[in-house]
Design a protein around this motif. Structure first.
Motif, PDB file in Angstrom:
ATOM      1  N   THR A  46     -42.316 -98.963  20.921  1.00 48.68           N
ATOM      2  CA  THR A  46     -41.402 -98.854  22.059  1.00 48.68           C
ATOM      3  C   THR A  46     -40.663-100.172  22.279  1.00 48.68           C
ATOM      4  N   THR A  87     -42.124 -88.778  14.535  1.00 50.22           N
ATOM      5  CA  THR A  87     -43.355 -88.691  15.310  1.00 50.22           C
ATOM      6  C   THR A  87     -44.002 -87.316  15.182  1.00 50.22           C
ATOM      7  N   ASP A 143     -36.198 -96.581  12.543  1.00 53.69           N
ATOM      8  CA  ASP A 143     -37.494 -96.571  13.212  1.00 53.69           C
ATOM      9  C   ASP A 143     -38.558 -96.104  12.214  1.00 53.69           C
TER      10      ASP A 143
HETATM   11  C1  LIG Z   1     -41.450 -93.039  15.229  1.00 51.43           C
HETATM   12  C2  LIG Z   1     -42.032 -93.721  16.429  1.00 51.43           C
HETATM   13  N1  LIG Z   1     -41.346 -94.696  17.031  1.00 51.43           N
HETATM   14  C3  LIG Z   1     -41.806 -95.342  18.110  1.00 51.43           C
HETATM   15  C4  LIG Z   1     -43.031 -95.014  18.656  1.00 51.43           C
HETATM   16  C5  LIG Z   1     -43.531 -95.738  19.887  1.00 51.43           C
HETATM   17  O1  LIG Z   1     -44.589 -96.576  19.525  1.00 51.43           O
HETATM   18  P1  LIG Z   1     -45.602 -97.158  20.618  1.00 51.43           P
HETATM   19  O2  LIG Z   1     -46.326 -95.987  21.198  1.00 51.43           O
HETATM   20  O3  LIG Z   1     -46.451 -98.086  19.807  1.00 51.43           O
HETATM   21  O4  LIG Z   1     -44.798 -97.887  21.628  1.00 51.43           O
HETATM   22  C6  LIG Z   1     -43.782 -93.998  18.064  1.00 51.43           C
HETATM   23  C7  LIG Z   1     -45.083 -93.625  18.633  1.00 51.43           C
HETATM   24  O5  LIG Z   1     -45.784 -92.776  18.196  1.00 51.43           O
HETATM   25  C8  LIG Z   1     -43.278 -93.336  16.917  1.00 51.43           C
HETATM   26  O6  LIG Z   1     -43.932 -92.337  16.337  1.00 51.43           O
END
Ligand SMILES: Cc1ncc(COP(=O)(O)O)c(C=O)c1O
Length: 385
Positions: free
Chosen positions: A92, A172, A197
Motif C-alpha cells: 500500500t 491480488t 505493482d
Molecule cells: C498486488 C497487490 N498490491 C498491493 C497490495 C497491498 O499490500 P499491503 O497489504 O502489504 O499494503 C497487495 C496486497 O495483497 C497486493 O496483492
C-alpha cells in the motif's frame, strides 16, 4: 493503564490469552493471505534492529547501508543496476509512493493539475486510497476475457490528464500478469509514467522463470517501466512490515522530497517519518539466507502445490476460473452459490477468501499451506460437492 506496575509473567499470560484468538499460519487453514510466517532467521535479525530508525539515517548509517544493499539486490532481480527506492511498510505504501512520484512529476514537468491514474479493474484497493489522498481521479481500464488489462480499452482512456498507468504482475485475486511489455510501449509513446505493482509477483516471477516457467517480462528491462512495487513480506518470507518500492530514476524521489529540518538529512521523500530499519535488516538476512537458489526452490514447490490443488478441484468437478500463472487458484462450484460454499468451508474451520472479480473462492498457496493441508481441503470439498 494500571496505576501500579505489573509483573512481567502476568502481562505475558494476559497477552497469550489474546494471542490464542489469532489463527496460526502453521495450521494451514489460512487460505487467502498473501503473507505467511516469516523465516525464523529473519525474525531473529529483525529483533536485533528494532531500535533503528531510517527516518533519521545520519544516526543509523550502517542500517542505511543495509537498506541500500537490499534495494540494489531486489533491483538486480528486476533487471536494474542502480535503482532508487526504499523498504516501506508494504504494498500500500509502496503504491502510494509511486503514484505520488508520478503526480508530482507530471505537475512539475507537464503542468497537470487535476490528474488521473489509469488502473485495471483488477488493481489492489491501495490505488483507491492513493488517489483519494493525492486528489487524483481513477479511470479504470477494462479487463479482457482472461482477466488481464484489455490494451485497447487502456488506449481509449488515456487523456491529457493521465499522470500514471498502472499494471499488475501478480493480481491480488487471480495471480495474473498483465501484458506489461505492450503497456510499457504505450506508456513510452504517450510519455506517461508507468508503475508496475508486483507486490505479490516480484518475489516469485523471476524465480519461476529461472526454473523454466514461461512467464512474461514485467520489470525494468522494459524501457517504459518507471517504478515497481515488490513486497518482501509476501513471497519474500520477510517479517511484516516489509514492502519495497523501486524507481528507475532518482528524480522520482526528488519530486517528492520535503525539507526535514531537525533531522540528520536535509530532505525526506518517504511518506512515513520514523521508519523501521529492522525491516531492511530482516529482508537483507532472508535474501542472503535463501539466495536465488532457495527462492527458486520455494517458488517452484508452491507452483507444484498450486497445480496439484487445481487438478484435484477439477477431478471433483469444481470450475477453476483460469489457468494459474502464479500460486493462486480461484474456483467455484458449478451449481452452489459462492457465498454458500464459503460458509460451508468456514464451518469446517477453513479461513476462506472470496474474490470479487469474478466472484470465486480464492486460495493463495503460500508457504504455510502444505500438501497434507491441501489433501484435507480437497477431501472436505469432495464431501461438500
Ligand atoms: C498486488 C497487490 N498490491 C498491493 C497490495 C497491498 O499490500 P499491503 O497489504 O502489504 O499494503 C497487495 C496486497 O495483497 C497486493 O496483492
Amino acid at each position: 493503564m494500571d496505576d501500579k506496575p505489573i509483573d512481567k509473567e502476568e502481562i505475558l499470560n494476559e497477552l497469550s490469552e489474546f494471542h490464542k484468538l489469532d489463527y496460526d499460519y502453521a495450521d494451514g487453514r489460512i487460505l487467502g493471505s498473501m503473507c505467511t510466517e516469516a523465516h525464523p532467521f529473519a525474525k531473529e535479525v529483525y529483533c536485533k534492529f528494532l531500535d533503528t530508525n531510517l527516518g533519521d539515517p545520519g544516526l543509523f548509517k550502517g542500517t542505511q547501508l543495509i537498506e541500500n544493499e537490499v534495494i540494489k539486490s531486489i533491483g538486480e532481480l528486476l533487471s536494474i543496476e542502480n535503482p532508487y527506492g526504499h523498504i516501506v511498510t508494504g504494498g500500500t505504501e509502496a503504491n502510494l509512493m509511486a503514484i505520488r512520484a508520478a503526480r508530482n512529476h507530471a505537475r512539475k514537468y507537464k503542468g497537470i493539475v487535476n490528474g488521473e491514474i489509469i488502473i485495471p479493474e483488477s488493481a489492489h484497493f491501495s490505488f483507491k486510497k492513493a488517489a483519494d489522498m493525492l486528489n487524483l481521479k481513477i479511470v479504470e481500464a477494462a479487463l479482457d476475457d482472461n482477466y488481464k488489462i484489455d490494451v485497447e480499452s487502456l488506449k481509449e482512456v488515456i487523456s491529457d490528464s493521465t499522470v500514471a498507468i498502472v499494471a499488475i504482475a501478480g493480481t491480488t485475486e487471480l495471480g495474473l500478469i498483465d501484458p506489461i511489455e505492450e503497456i510499457s510501449k504505450i506508456a513510452l509513446e504517450n510519455n506517461i509514467y508507468f508503475h508496475v505493482d508486483a507486490a505479490f509477483g516480484g518475489f516469485s516471477i523471476p524465480f519461476l522463470r529461472r526454473c523454466g516457467y514461461d512467464l512474461p517480462v514485467f520489470d525494468f528491462s522494459l524501457e517504459g517501466v518507471c517504478s515497481i512495487t515488490v513486497d518482501p513480506h509476501k513471497m519474500g518470507l520477510a517479517p511484516i512490515p516489509a514492502g519495497g518500492i523501486l524507481f528507475r530514476e532518482e528524480e522520482y524521489l526528488q519530486v517528492m522530497a520535503v525539507d526535514s529540518p531537525y533531522l540528520t538529512v536535509k530532505t525526506q521523500s518517504t511518506i512515513v517519518g520514523t521508519r523501521l530499519g529492522a525491516s531492511s535488516a530482516a529482508t537483507y538476512a532472508v535474501m542472503k539466507y535463501f539466495g536465488k537458489e532457495g527462492y527458486t526452490k520455494i517458488a517452484c514447490n508452491l507452483m507444484a502445490n498450486t497445480m496439484f490443488f487445481k487438478e484435484g478441484l477439477e477431478e471433483i468437478g469444481y470450475e477453476v476460473i483460469c489457468e494459474p500463472e502464479l500460486n493462486i487458484v480461484a474456483f467455484n462450484h458449478p451449481k452452489m452459490d459462492t457465498s454458500v460454499l464459503a460458509e460451508k468451508l468456514e464451518e469446517l474451520g477453513w479461513k476462506v477468501s472470496v474474490a470479487k472479480c469474478p466472484v470465486a473462492i480464492r486460495v493463495v498457496l503460500m508457504n504455510h499451506i502444505k500438501l497434507n493441508h491441501l489433501k484435507e481441503l480437497l477431501e472436505d470439498l469432495k464431501d461438500i460437492y
